[in-house]
Structure formats: C-alpha cells, structure tokens
Design an enzyme around this catalytic site. Structure first.
Site: not given
Ligand code: ADP
Ligand code: MG
Length: 422
Positions: A34, A204, A377, A401
């Site tokens: 970033r 989530k 991120g 987001g």
């Molecule tokens: P982004 O920042 O790309 O939008 P998120 O913040 O939604 O992504 O999610 C990222 C997190 O999801 C990572 O830290 C990863 O470890 C976690 N994750 C991925 N698969 C699983 C899983 N099966 N169980 C728990 N956490 C998970």
């Molecule tokens: Mg994230």
C-alpha cells in the site's frame, strides 16, 4: 472525477489522503504494497513543484480521547521511515494529526518537500457518526493545505472526516491510484467479458454475503445507497460462476447438509446462505463448493495436515484449506474464464501446510487470458507471499472492503466527495 494530474500545484501545499495501512509484525512493516501504491501520486505532485502533506490512518487505536489513543499507538513512524526510503527523500512526521505540530510543519515546508500527519485515527472525530464532530476535524485538516487529493482507495468506503468531509472544503481531485482502481472495477461492473468467474474465500461469510447476493442476483440484496446512474449500473452484473472456498465455504456446506466437523461455522448466516443458493440456482449462476479438504485437529501453524477426500469433514477435525481435487476442479472452472474477480484466500495461506489451495487458485487465475482482478488485503498479501510475477494478474486492488462495496453497486462516500458523479 477531476484528476490530480490536471491540477495546478506549483508552489502550493497539497494534502494527500493516502491508504498506508500496512500490516505490522512486531513493530516491523510486513507487506508494504500500500505504501508503494501511494508513490506515483506523491512523486507526480512533488515533481510539479508542490509541497505534499500526507494524511493516513493506521491500525485501530483504542481510547476515549486523543491523548489515550496517541499514547497507545500505533504511530505512523515506521511508515514514515519506509515512505522516506521508497521516495528517496526525508519525510517529516508531525507530532500530531492536525494540531500545532502539523500546522507549523505545513506552514514552513517548501516545494518538493514531504510531511506525514500522525495516525488520523488518533482523532476520535475521524470516525464519528456526527457530521459536526467530523466537520471540526475536517476544517483543521483543510487548514493545512491549499488543495486536497484523494488517493486512499482502501478507505473510500468510509464516511470519515479525512475521506468524506475534508475534500468538500478545498479544491479537490482524485489521485492516480484511485483512478486506476475505479477504472478496473468499472470494467467488472459494466459489461464483463464472459464467462465472468468470481472466486471468494477468506474467513467469514458475513463479510461477503452482500456481494454474493449481488453476484447471484438476489433481489433483496440491492444496494442500500446506489451509485448515480452515470458512475455505473446500480445493479451490478451477475457472475456466471461463483467458486466458494476458505472459512466461508463451511457455512455453505453445512447449509447443504454436509458434516463440517469443527470447521468455522456462522450458524446465524445459514438461512441467508440457503436463500443465496436457491437464488443462484434460479438465476443460472453456477455455485461451486469444495469437494475435498485439508484438515487438522487444531487451529495452529504446526498442526498435522491431513487430506479428507470428500465434502464431509469428520468430528474433531477442522478444514483449513481446500483439497487437491477442489484445486483441480476450480482450475477447470477457471480455464475458460474471460473475467475473474478473486477476494479472500481459499485456505489459511499464512501457514505453509495449508497454503497449497491458495497457491493453486492463484496459479489458475494467473493462467487466465482476460481481466483478472484480486481484491482484499489478505488476498493481496497472499499473492505477494507466493512470489508470483508482478504481471500474473491484471490488477491487484489495495482495497478489500472498498472493492467489495463497489462491486455491490454501492456509492463509496470518498468517491462521491471527489465528484464521482461528474
Ligand atoms: P481479504 O483480506 O483478502 O478480504 P479475508 O480478510 O476475508 O480476506 O480473510 C482472510 C483470512 O481468512 C486469512 O487470514 C486466512 O487465514 C483465513 N482463512 C482462509 N481459509 C480459512 C479456513 N478454512 N479457516 C479459517 N480461516 C481461514
Ligand atoms: Mg482481510
């Protein structure tokens, strides 16, 4: 939107709202993507004879008032140091956000010089719901400069003082990063070349249900604050295929009646997930869920990985990555794609034993000839951690987001303030 490059800035002080919210690991900057993404606008302004004062948020300071937050941190000091290294010139860090220190620095700085205000979230007013409270901070920020440039794409979905209120008080324009991000997202939301395949993962399902609803055409999930007609359709186009992995996949599998063992489940979302699946079927959007998993008996980096060769996960085990058959299935479902949007890692990629699925999906997307966009991120960090060539994707968004809300068809307050409608 007016472009920062078209502003006359010689001899003027420009306040640049940037997104410098990088991950900190024991006080050291992890992925500095970033900070790097903010350089083109800052360099351009400096080269054209401006003095640049940068404003940014950092982490989540806690406390009821300024003093408590400033004492608890995090300070932008490590970011100021990295920014100075990358720019190859000193960056003066103010001792406050928009107080006496920032004011004196802004008044005395000369053309070609760079300063950084302290973490704008030290000011509780930054995130206040009260327009007047935000307005008072915005006035102090605006007093630092002659011109405002909005370039913090990752914060554009926030109705915050430095994002939404300050640009109204000064001549303003959008920086290069924001313009680049919007140009790409606009392609996704106007007429994406088809098949348009969306890959969603991450922790989530609740974070992403709104965008999923839009991508499958759920009627009730229309944008709450639709964008104006000229800035993109208010109902974004549906995806042809939705590949769902990561932690959110288990709520989907549970909704279909599968056993998910101890995997993360958002039980309160089961109803909505069921609706989304039914809407997708009705709209002809193909939803692809994992068909096998990599599981462990605890949530830890050194847990023993084990492949479960079907969609069901036995009790006592939790899914931490997609399995090899799912990686292959996803690669097949991506092979004919002309447009791809990927948000959220398909597994706990931070731990090598559970990173194979993320590596496979990233590889399959990078093989697509067409527009490939990565948002989020953690997803961006995963891509960098995998050491893929920089041109493996068409675009890696700095905003998680913000990019999701754009895809939902919602108006981003920061873009609206910069005059997105013009
Ligand atoms: P982004 O920042 O790309 O939008 P998120 O913040 O939604 O992504 O999610 C990222 C997190 O999801 C990572 O830290 C990863 O470890 C976690 N994750 C991925 N698969 C699983 C899983 N099966 N169980 C728990 N956490 C998970
Ligand atoms: Mg994230």
């Amino acid at each position: 939107m007016r472009r920062a490059e078209d502003l006359e800035v010689r001899g003027r002080t420009v306040l640049v709202r940037a997104d410098l919210n990088v991950p900190l690991d024991n006080g050291a900057i992890g992925d500095d993507g970033r900070i790097r993404a903010s350089l083109p606008t800052i360099r351009d302004l400096l080269a054209r004879g401006a003095a640049v004062i940068v404003c940014a948020h950092f982490g989540r300071p806690k406390g009821d008032d300024y003093a408590e937050r400033a004492a608890g941190g995090p300070s932008l000091r490590p970011v100021a140091e990295r920014l100075a290294e990358l720019l190859g010139q000193p960056v003066t860090l103010a001792g406050d956000v928009a107080g006496e220190s920032a004011r004196v620095i802004a008044e005395t700085m000369g053309a070609g010089e760079v300063a950084l205000c302290e973490n704008v979230r030290f000011e509780p007013a930054e995130t206040s719901k009260d327009d007047e409270v935000r307005g008072e901070l915005a006035a102090r920020l605006a007093a630092l400069a002659d011109v405002y440039v909005g370039d913090g794409f990752g914060a554009m979905h926030r109705k915050h003082a430095s994002v939404y209120d300050t640009p109204r008080l000064l001549p303003h324009a959008a920086g290069q990063l924001v313009l680049a991000e919007v140009a790409v997202l606009r392609q996704l939301t106007t007429s994406p070349a088809r098949p348009y395949v969306v890959v969603l993962g991450g922790a989530k399902v609740s974070d992403k249900l709104a965008v999923i609803g839009n991508l499958v055409g759920t009627a009730s999930s229309g944008p709450t604050t639709p964008r104006s007609a000229s800035s993109g359709p208010t109902t974004p186009p549906k995806a042809d295929r939705l590949l769902i992995a990561g932690g959110m996949a288990y709520t989907f599998l549970a909704a279909q009646g599968h056993r998910i063992g101890d995997s993360i489940l958002q039980a309160e979302q089961l109803g909505q997930v069921t609706t989304v699946l039914a809407d997708a079927a009705k709209a002809g959007v193909e939803v692809v869920l994992p068909v096998d998993h990599v599981v462990a008996d605890r949530f830890a980096a050194d847990a023993q990985p084990e492949v479960v060769p079907g969609p069901d996960i036995p009790d006592g085990k939790m899914g931490l990555d997609i399995g090899p058959a799912t990686s292959e299935l996803f690669a097949r479902k991506l092979s004919d794609a002309k447009t791809v949007f990927w948000n959220g890692p398909p597994g706990v990629f931070e731990w090598p034993a559970f990173a194979a699925g993320t590596r496979a999906v990233a590889g399959a997307i990078s093989a697509v000839t067409g527009l490939t966009v990565v948002g989020g991120g953690d997803s961006a960090a995963a891509v960098r951690q995998l050491n893929l060539p920089p041109d493996a994707f068409s675009h890696i968004s700095t905003g998680g987001g913000a990019s999701l809300e754009y895809l939902e068809g919602r108006e981003l307050p920061g873009l609206a303030a910069l005059g997105d409608e013009t």
